[in-house]
Scaffold this motif. Structure first.
Motif, PDB file in Angstrom:
ATOM      1  N   ALA A 153      57.688  65.026  29.363  1.00 38.77           N
ATOM      2  CA  ALA A 153      56.365  65.451  29.815  1.00 38.77           C
ATOM      3  C   ALA A 153      55.350  64.575  29.101  1.00 38.77           C
ATOM      4  N   PRO A 154      54.870  63.524  29.747  1.00 36.75           N
ATOM      5  CA  PRO A 154      53.996  62.579  29.074  1.00 36.75           C
ATOM      6  C   PRO A 154      52.621  63.161  28.785  1.00 36.75           C
ATOM      7  N   GLY A 155      51.984  62.589  27.770  1.00 34.41           N
ATOM      8  CA  GLY A 155      50.647  63.032  27.421  1.00 34.41           C
ATOM      9  C   GLY A 155      50.669  64.221  26.485  1.00 34.41           C
ATOM     10  N   SER A 156      49.475  64.769  26.253  1.00 32.43           N
ATOM     11  CA  SER A 156      49.334  65.912  25.357  1.00 32.43           C
ATOM     12  C   SER A 156      49.539  67.202  26.147  1.00 32.43           C
ATOM     13  N   VAL A 157      50.741  67.704  26.091  1.00 25.80           N
ATOM     14  CA  VAL A 157      51.083  68.917  26.816  1.00 25.80           C
ATOM     15  C   VAL A 157      51.398  70.007  25.813  1.00 25.80           C
ATOM     16  N   PHE A 158      50.815  71.173  26.020  1.00 23.06           N
ATOM     17  CA  PHE A 158      51.002  72.271  25.082  1.00 23.06           C
ATOM     18  C   PHE A 158      51.657  73.458  25.754  1.00 23.06           C
ATOM     19  N   GLY A 159      52.388  74.188  24.938  1.00 23.47           N
ATOM     20  CA  GLY A 159      52.845  75.492  25.384  1.00 23.47           C
ATOM     21  C   GLY A 159      54.101  75.544  26.209  1.00 23.47           C
ATOM     22  N   ILE A 160      54.901  74.473  26.206  1.00 20.52           N
ATOM     23  CA  ILE A 160      56.156  74.543  26.969  1.00 20.52           C
ATOM     24  C   ILE A 160      57.140  75.396  26.186  1.00 20.52           C
ATOM     25  N   ASP A 161      57.487  76.534  26.735  1.00 20.03           N
ATOM     26  CA  ASP A 161      58.386  77.461  26.059  1.00 20.03           C
ATOM     27  C   ASP A 161      59.854  77.188  26.353  1.00 20.03           C
ATOM     28  N   ALA A 162      60.115  76.702  27.549  1.00 25.09           N
ATOM     29  CA  ALA A 162      61.499  76.459  27.941  1.00 25.09           C
ATOM     30  C   ALA A 162      61.558  75.213  28.821  1.00 25.09           C
ATOM     31  N   MET A 163      62.611  74.459  28.638  1.00 34.95           N
ATOM     32  CA  MET A 163      62.889  73.316  29.506  1.00 34.95           C
ATOM     33  C   MET A 163      64.352  73.385  29.905  1.00 34.95           C
ATOM     34  N   GLY A 164      64.641  72.813  31.055  1.00 31.57           N
ATOM     35  CA  GLY A 164      66.018  72.879  31.493  1.00 31.57           C
ATOM     36  C   GLY A 164      66.295  71.980  32.677  1.00 31.57           C
TER      37      GLY A 164
END
Length: 117
Positions: free
Chosen positions: A24-35
């Motif tokens: 996830a490029p850039g300033s990304v906040f708050g990703i709780d889960a990835m899959g």
């Protein structure tokens, strides 16, 4: 929503390995889960593996012991190491990210994995 950029798909022989990457490029906040999810022709999209910020991981029974999901939190990057690949693993693989605070779900564009001799 979050932009997700995938890479790493391709053609591999049965028994081979591939590693998928999703960032996830850039300033990304708050990703709780990835899959990762996958969808084969004529079939519904299905869960492959997920990982959360609390360290929980979840795998589809069909990939347990063969696939490993890992995440680098600083860069919001998730990997899927796929070993002992089978023909039935052939599908388009999609990266997914969930943010509880923003109540959104994001998908990558998909990357093709083909397992064939």
């Amino acid at each position: 929503q979050v932009q997700l950029v995938e890479s790493g798909g391709g053609l591999v022989q049965p028994g081979g390995s591939l590693r998928l990457s999703c960032a996830a490029p850039g300033s990304v906040f708050g990703i709780d889960a990835m899959g990762w999810y996958r969808q084969a022709p004529g079939k519904q999209r299905e869960l492959v593996a997920t990982t959360t910020t609390t360290g929980n991981t979840n795998y589809a029974d069909s990939v347990k012991g063969r696939f490993t999901i890992s995440r680098v939190y600083a860069g919001n990057t998730v990997y899927l190491q796929m070993n002992s690949l089978k023909q039935e693993d052939s599908a388009v693989y999609y990266c997914h990210a969930h943010r509880t605070y923003y109540n959104d779900n994001s998908w990558g564009q998909g990357t093709q994995v083909t397992v064939s001799s």
